[in-house]
Design a protein around this motif. Sequence first.
Motif, PDB file in Angstrom:
ATOM      1  N   GLU A 230       8.594 -47.290  35.002  1.00  0.00           N
ATOM      2  CA  GLU A 230       9.083 -45.964  34.599  1.00  0.00           C
ATOM      3  C   GLU A 230      10.610 -45.971  34.474  1.00  0.00           C
ATOM      4  N   ASN A 231      11.261 -46.633  35.424  1.00  0.00           N
ATOM      5  CA  ASN A 231      12.723 -46.690  35.372  1.00  0.00           C
ATOM      6  C   ASN A 231      13.202 -47.490  34.169  1.00  0.00           C
ATOM      7  N   MET A 232      12.526 -48.607  33.879  1.00  0.00           N
ATOM      8  CA  MET A 232      12.909 -49.415  32.727  1.00  0.00           C
ATOM      9  C   MET A 232      12.776 -48.625  31.433  1.00  0.00           C
ATOM     10  N   LEU A 233      11.650 -47.922  31.297  1.00  0.00           N
ATOM     11  CA  LEU A 233      11.416 -47.148  30.081  1.00  0.00           C
ATOM     12  C   LEU A 233      12.423 -46.013  29.943  1.00  0.00           C
ATOM     13  N   ASP A 234      12.711 -45.348  31.055  1.00  0.00           N
ATOM     14  CA  ASP A 234      13.675 -44.251  31.010  1.00  0.00           C
ATOM     15  C   ASP A 234      15.077 -44.764  30.708  1.00  0.00           C
ATOM     16  N   PHE A 235      15.408 -45.929  31.268  1.00  0.00           N
ATOM     17  CA  PHE A 235      16.721 -46.512  31.007  1.00  0.00           C
ATOM     18  C   PHE A 235      16.871 -46.827  29.521  1.00  0.00           C
ATOM     19  N   LEU A 358      15.540 -53.417  40.274  1.00  0.00           N
ATOM     20  CA  LEU A 358      16.437 -53.677  39.157  1.00  0.00           C
ATOM     21  C   LEU A 358      17.771 -52.968  39.293  1.00  0.00           C
ATOM     22  N   GLY A 359      17.882 -52.073  40.265  1.00  0.00           N
ATOM     23  CA  GLY A 359      19.115 -51.314  40.379  1.00  0.00           C
ATOM     24  C   GLY A 359      19.201 -50.206  39.349  1.00  0.00           C
ATOM     25  N   LEU A 360      18.032 -49.671  38.941  1.00  0.00           N
ATOM     26  CA  LEU A 360      18.004 -48.606  37.941  1.00  0.00           C
ATOM     27  C   LEU A 360      17.623 -47.252  38.538  1.00  0.00           C
ATOM     28  N   GLY A 361      17.004 -47.256  39.710  1.00  0.00           N
ATOM     29  CA  GLY A 361      16.462 -46.030  40.288  1.00  0.00           C
ATOM     30  C   GLY A 361      17.481 -44.922  40.444  1.00  0.00           C
ATOM     31  N   LEU A 362      18.640 -45.225  41.034  1.00  0.00           N
ATOM     32  CA  LEU A 362      19.651 -44.200  41.251  1.00  0.00           C
ATOM     33  C   LEU A 362      20.305 -43.779  39.940  1.00  0.00           C
ATOM     34  N   TYR A 363      20.442 -44.719  39.016  1.00  0.00           N
ATOM     35  CA  TYR A 363      20.979 -44.374  37.694  1.00  0.00           C
ATOM     36  C   TYR A 363      20.056 -43.389  36.985  1.00  0.00           C
ATOM     37  N   ILE A 364      18.747 -43.684  36.988  1.00  0.00           N
ATOM     38  CA  ILE A 364      17.773 -42.795  36.352  1.00  0.00           C
ATOM     39  C   ILE A 364      17.785 -41.430  37.036  1.00  0.00           C
ATOM     40  N   SER A 365      17.850 -41.434  38.360  1.00  0.00           N
ATOM     41  CA  SER A 365      17.857 -40.177  39.110  1.00  0.00           C
ATOM     42  C   SER A 365      19.065 -39.317  38.739  1.00  0.00           C
ATOM     43  N   ALA A 366      20.229 -39.958  38.641  1.00  0.00           N
ATOM     44  CA  ALA A 366      21.444 -39.224  38.262  1.00  0.00           C
ATOM     45  C   ALA A 366      21.328 -38.668  36.842  1.00  0.00           C
TER      46      ALA A 366
END
Length: 395
Positions: A230-235, A358-366
């Motif tokens: 989900e994070n990859m797709l959102d990124f 991947l280090g994307l979770g907090l980026y996606i959340s923001a």
Amino acid sequence: MQNENNNIPFDLESVSKIPAITNILEIVCTTTGMGFSAVARVTTDRWVACAVNDKINFGLVPGGELNLETTICNEIRQHQSIVVIDHVAEDELFANHHTPLLYGFQSYISVPIILKNGYFFGTLCAIDPKPAKLNNPTTIGMFKMFADLIAFHLDALEQLALSEERLQVEKATSELREQFIAILGHDLRNPLNAVSNSAQLLARINHDDRTQKLVNIIKDSSFRMNGLIENMLDFASGRLGGGINISPTPDEDLEKVLYQVVEEIHAISPDKKMKLNFDFVHPVVADGKRIAQLFSNLLGNALSYSPPDSTIEITAATTAKEFTLCVANPGKQIPKATLERLFQPFSRGEVEPNQKGLGLGLYISAEIAKAHGGTLEVSSNPDETCFTLTLPALK
């Protein structure tokens, strides 16, 4: 030699881009009284005019060439020293030189243009059929200053060209990476769904403890993998499409949404301790699915970075003006340098062996918070770390 010649069109363009080049050549002619001045690109086998001020109809234009062996610049290329001639007919070294005899000039000055890396680019030169008083500190100093100025601009233009080239490569690489992530995310969903469904079916048909433990491991891994996808797709969607898309719903039951996330994580990790403090009074306009995704990211992050027997404290409340959600966990203080880039993609804190992602979770959340017109902030001290979501979009 071949590379030098291949670069000549670029060199011609670079000299033409120097803002003061026309004025420099005009000042050279006006100050010395000479009728022709030029910036020449001089290689091991070519003499090419890059910029010209011709008041005596010498016949050269930018891009025009002279036979290298017929020029004094060929000698300057080798010794890289200035050559000044006031009166050819009275000069011991050049009275019988083939170049003045061929081109019919009596006064001549040429200063090498040396780039910052020591590379010989060419010359700033001037000629005239009449004698001139050139061999003096003022004139020589002026020519040297202008030659240095031209070299400075050429160096700057080269660096700019290299930076633009690197930027284009980085842009292409970034777009390729994000497209790859999007395709990968879509392709991973089908096999992951098959694994998750198989685990649920196995749990129903076999109830022995060993099988249930294996099923829980599979479910836990599937849950985390789904979050990564989900994070990859959102990124990829956010970067390629211009931001995270949301579908706000009036009177969204966020209390129910948060409870569902807690229950899902508790079902997968029943040993984790969580303390809930919910106070929902006012309705909220928000995208429940996105808030669930954000909360799942924050809660998963808190569980990963807190001691095994610690308690995660979750506080959520609504007022007439805003909705706030706080997820606090005990653990190591986040260093200041890490805090500054924590919400950037592919950025993470100190990673332990069991903390993968991947280090994307907090980026996606923001990004989800931003899409709602809200903010996601973090504070950290030696006792706890707290992430706070604030949404102003209330009814």
